[in-house]
Design a protein around this motif. Sequence first.
Motif, PDB file in Angstrom:
ATOM      1  N   SER A  22       0.800  -1.226   0.000  1.00 49.35           N
ATOM      2  CA  SER A  22       0.000   0.000   0.000  1.00 49.35           C
ATOM      3  C   SER A  22       0.831   1.273   0.000  1.00 49.35           C
ATOM      4  CB  SER A  22      -0.953   0.006   1.208  1.00 49.35           C
ATOM      5  OG  SER A  22      -0.231  -0.045   2.423  1.00 49.35           O
ATOM      6  N   VAL A  23       2.101   1.195   0.397  1.00 53.06           N
ATOM      7  CA  VAL A  23       2.893   2.426   0.447  1.00 53.06           C
ATOM      8  C   VAL A  23       3.074   3.021  -0.946  1.00 53.06           C
ATOM      9  CG1 VAL A  23       5.227   1.422   0.229  1.00 53.06           C
ATOM     10  CG2 VAL A  23       4.886   3.519   1.551  1.00 53.06           C
ATOM     11  N   HIS A  24       3.153   2.191  -1.952  1.00 52.76           N
ATOM     12  CA  HIS A  24       3.308   2.713  -3.315  1.00 52.76           C
ATOM     13  C   HIS A  24       2.022   3.370  -3.802  1.00 52.76           C
ATOM     14  CE1 HIS A  24       7.127   0.657  -3.411  1.00 52.76           C
ATOM     15  NE2 HIS A  24       6.522  -0.425  -2.976  1.00 52.76           N
ATOM     16  N   LEU A  25       0.886   2.866  -3.344  1.00 55.35           N
ATOM     17  CA  LEU A  25      -0.388   3.498  -3.672  1.00 55.35           C
ATOM     18  C   LEU A  25      -0.514   4.840  -2.967  1.00 55.35           C
ATOM     19  CD1 LEU A  25      -2.642   0.312  -3.354  1.00 55.35           C
ATOM     20  CD2 LEU A  25      -1.475   1.198  -5.397  1.00 55.35           C
ATOM     21  N   ALA A  26      -0.049   4.889  -1.722  1.00 55.12           N
ATOM     22  CA  ALA A  26      -0.048   6.162  -0.996  1.00 55.12           C
ATOM     23  C   ALA A  26       0.878   7.164  -1.675  1.00 55.12           C
ATOM     24  CB  ALA A  26       0.382   5.938   0.449  1.00 55.12           C
ATOM     25  N   ASP A  27       2.033   6.706  -2.144  1.00 53.25           N
ATOM     26  CA  ASP A  27       2.949   7.597  -2.856  1.00 53.25           C
ATOM     27  C   ASP A  27       2.310   8.176  -4.110  1.00 53.25           C
ATOM     28  OD1 ASP A  27       4.894   7.110  -0.974  1.00 53.25           O
ATOM     29  OD2 ASP A  27       6.018   5.685  -2.190  1.00 53.25           O
ATOM     30  N   LEU A  28       1.401   7.422  -4.712  1.00 48.59           N
ATOM     31  CA  LEU A  28       0.709   7.884  -5.916  1.00 48.59           C
ATOM     32  C   LEU A  28      -0.509   8.740  -5.597  1.00 48.59           C
ATOM     33  CD1 LEU A  28       0.906   4.621  -8.075  1.00 48.59           C
ATOM     34  CD2 LEU A  28       2.167   6.753  -8.457  1.00 48.59           C
ATOM     35  N   GLY A  29      -0.737   9.017  -4.311  1.00 46.95           N
ATOM     36  CA  GLY A  29      -1.794   9.941  -3.937  1.00 46.95           C
ATOM     37  C   GLY A  29      -2.999   9.322  -3.277  1.00 46.95           C
ATOM     38  N   ALA A  30      -3.077   7.982  -3.208  1.00 48.95           N
ATOM     39  CA  ALA A  30      -4.227   7.355  -2.548  1.00 48.95           C
ATOM     40  C   ALA A  30      -4.241   7.720  -1.069  1.00 48.95           C
ATOM     41  CB  ALA A  30      -4.166   5.842  -2.712  1.00 48.95           C
ATOM     42  N   GLU A  31      -5.429   7.922  -0.525  1.00 45.27           N
ATOM     43  CA  GLU A  31      -5.578   8.169   0.903  1.00 45.27           C
ATOM     44  C   GLU A  31      -5.656   6.811   1.596  1.00 45.27           C
ATOM     45  OE1 GLU A  31      -7.966  11.348   3.547  1.00 45.27           O
ATOM     46  OE2 GLU A  31      -9.244  10.029   2.336  1.00 45.27           O
ATOM     47  N   VAL A  32      -4.555   6.404   2.196  1.00 43.35           N
ATOM     48  CA  VAL A  32      -4.472   5.102   2.865  1.00 43.35           C
ATOM     49  C   VAL A  32      -4.619   5.329   4.367  1.00 43.35           C
ATOM     50  CG1 VAL A  32      -3.045   3.075   3.312  1.00 43.35           C
ATOM     51  CG2 VAL A  32      -2.991   4.174   1.048  1.00 43.35           C
ATOM     52  N   ILE A  33      -5.714   4.819   4.922  1.00 43.68           N
ATOM     53  CA  ILE A  33      -6.004   4.978   6.343  1.00 43.68           C
ATOM     54  C   ILE A  33      -5.670   3.672   7.051  1.00 43.68           C
ATOM     55  CG2 ILE A  33      -7.771   5.496   8.067  1.00 43.68           C
ATOM     56  CD1 ILE A  33      -9.297   6.992   5.836  1.00 43.68           C
ATOM     57  N   LYS A  34      -4.581   3.662   7.798  1.00 46.84           N
ATOM     58  CA  LYS A  34      -4.185   2.475   8.552  1.00 46.84           C
ATOM     59  C   LYS A  34      -5.079   2.306   9.773  1.00 46.84           C
ATOM     60  CE  LYS A  34       0.055   1.382   9.489  1.00 46.84           C
ATOM     61  NZ  LYS A  34       0.311   0.106   8.778  1.00 46.84           N
ATOM     62  N   ILE A  35      -5.699   1.151   9.883  1.00 45.51           N
ATOM     63  CA  ILE A  35      -6.461   0.818  11.078  1.00 45.51           C
ATOM     64  C   ILE A  35      -5.508   0.086  12.028  1.00 45.51           C
ATOM     65  CG2 ILE A  35      -8.423  -0.438  12.017  1.00 45.51           C
ATOM     66  CD1 ILE A  35      -9.152   1.958  10.219  1.00 45.51           C
ATOM     67  N   GLU A  36      -5.236   0.690  13.176  1.00 45.44           N
ATOM     68  CA  GLU A  36      -4.289   0.095  14.119  1.00 45.44           C
ATOM     69  C   GLU A  36      -5.034  -0.352  15.379  1.00 45.44           C
ATOM     70  OE1 GLU A  36      -0.225   1.405  14.200  1.00 45.44           O
ATOM     71  OE2 GLU A  36      -0.827   3.300  13.238  1.00 45.44           O
ATOM     72  N   GLU A  37      -4.860  -1.621  15.717  1.00 42.05           N
ATOM     73  CA  GLU A  37      -5.551  -2.223  16.852  1.00 42.05           C
ATOM     74  C   GLU A  37      -4.962  -1.665  18.147  1.00 42.05           C
ATOM     75  OE1 GLU A  37      -7.171  -4.140  19.751  1.00 42.05           O
ATOM     76  OE2 GLU A  37      -5.089  -4.750  19.470  1.00 42.05           O
ATOM     77  N   PRO A  38      -5.754  -0.951  18.956  1.00 39.93           N
ATOM     78  CA  PRO A  38      -5.188  -0.225  20.094  1.00 39.93           C
ATOM     79  C   PRO A  38      -4.705  -1.101  21.238  1.00 39.93           C
ATOM     80  CG  PRO A  38      -7.581   0.024  20.041  1.00 39.93           C
ATOM     81  CD  PRO A  38      -7.195  -0.655  18.768  1.00 39.93           C
ATOM     82  N   ARG A  39      -5.310  -2.272  21.446  1.00 36.57           N
ATOM     83  CA  ARG A  39      -4.930  -3.099  22.593  1.00 36.57           C
ATOM     84  C   ARG A  39      -3.512  -3.645  22.477  1.00 36.57           C
ATOM     85  NH1 ARG A  39      -9.079  -7.524  22.306  1.00 36.57           N
ATOM     86  NH2 ARG A  39      -9.078  -6.895  20.118  1.00 36.57           N
ATOM     87  N   SER A  40      -3.033  -3.828  21.242  1.00 30.37           N
ATOM     88  CA  SER A  40      -1.690  -4.378  21.032  1.00 30.37           C
ATOM     89  C   SER A  40      -0.665  -3.306  20.694  1.00 30.37           C
ATOM     90  CB  SER A  40      -1.725  -5.417  19.905  1.00 30.37           C
ATOM     91  OG  SER A  40      -2.167  -4.819  18.691  1.00 30.37           O
TER      92      SER A  40
END
Length: 417
Positions: A22-40
């Motif tokens: 996904s980092v290459h898609l983000a570099d191309l302008g995509a809005e990549v929203i990482k969902i991060e599990e808070p308990r871990s």
Amino acid sequence: MKPLEDVRIIAIEQYGAGPFGSVHLADLGAEVIKIEEPRSGGDVGRYVPPYGEGEDSLFFETFNRNKRSLSLDLSTDAGRRVFEDLVKVSDVVYSNLRGDVPKKIGITYDDLKHLNPAIVCCSLTGFGMTGPRSKEPGYDYVLQGLAGWMDLTGEPDGPPTKSGLSLVDYSGGFVAAISLLAGLHAARRDGVGMDCDVSLYDTAIGLLTYPAVWHLNEGFTPERTRHSAHPSLVPFQAFQASDGWFIVGCAKEKFWTRLASVIGHPEWAEPESGFGSFADRRRNKDKLIPLLEEIFRKRTVDEWLEDLYAASIPCGPINNVEQAMNEEHTRARGLRVKTEHPRFGTVEQLASPVRVGSEPPEYRRAPRRNEDFDLVVREIVGYDDATVEELRAGGAFGDAPFGDDAPADTEPEAASR
């Protein structure tokens, strides 16, 4: 606009393979929203040693630039509500989990199509979502062994050897990105989304390419070759000079004719020499290679490369990482970029090799955990204060810092080439 500026991706990802895709898609302008599990504590990549402190690591920076972060506990009803509201206003749900997990946590197309009929659900798993290994976790090292890569790698009399890089992970990320974009294209054309069932195992098997096809059709048994020699083209391998190693390859007959002249034996290009054709050289490689090795050991790498470059023969030094980073061509292609980070200061990164159009991408550092809470829940999803507090009380966001408690960033976002 940037090529993918109109694309929003919800990324349930962590560590290497998924974030690399996904980092290459983000570099191309995509809005990549990482969902991060808070308990871990979010993406485990935040804590990979040795270059890190707290929740910041250079490993995480490598795979997560240009992305956004939201801490969200999908195991709670409140967290699920936020996720589903995000699905309604997004294009893709992208994940890298064990093969049986997407169905278990309800992130497949059948689970989400009632929210957004055009949603694309791209799952990059270790072994795929079907088959006898679908419930197994997939790790690059294991897959390099399982798919036959390690048996092909290393010296003939040495042990099976892993590639120096996690190439199954990284190739799987690229395959996932291709699948995701193809699915997105079809969904926008037809108005109907789908599942993209991508796996590291499929990727590793697919990359066996022609040796596997030779085996399936002609019973060919691949063998490890001395000094990384090509399995059929002679010479095409590493050779030792007086002060180091270099690669020289003759992928066409004209290159062998030129090489024979450079090394002072133009007669070796003639048919009667026994080395005059691809077939001759392969048949007589046990005689030819020792002769070439003796010749190449008499001069330095730079001396040989100067003559080989002048004769337009495929060749190159065997660099270490430092030398590769300082190659003139590395700099000329803009492959070293800089981002600014509140803990690390200026961080040098590697540019994405994916190039679209003439405008170079901008590079923004990886997000701190839950840094983009307000952007996602208030601006993108559109929750008011009362709704945010209700969801927070329901455990949607865990105990991650957010809002006024989020880490401050006073550094500029855009990067320079």
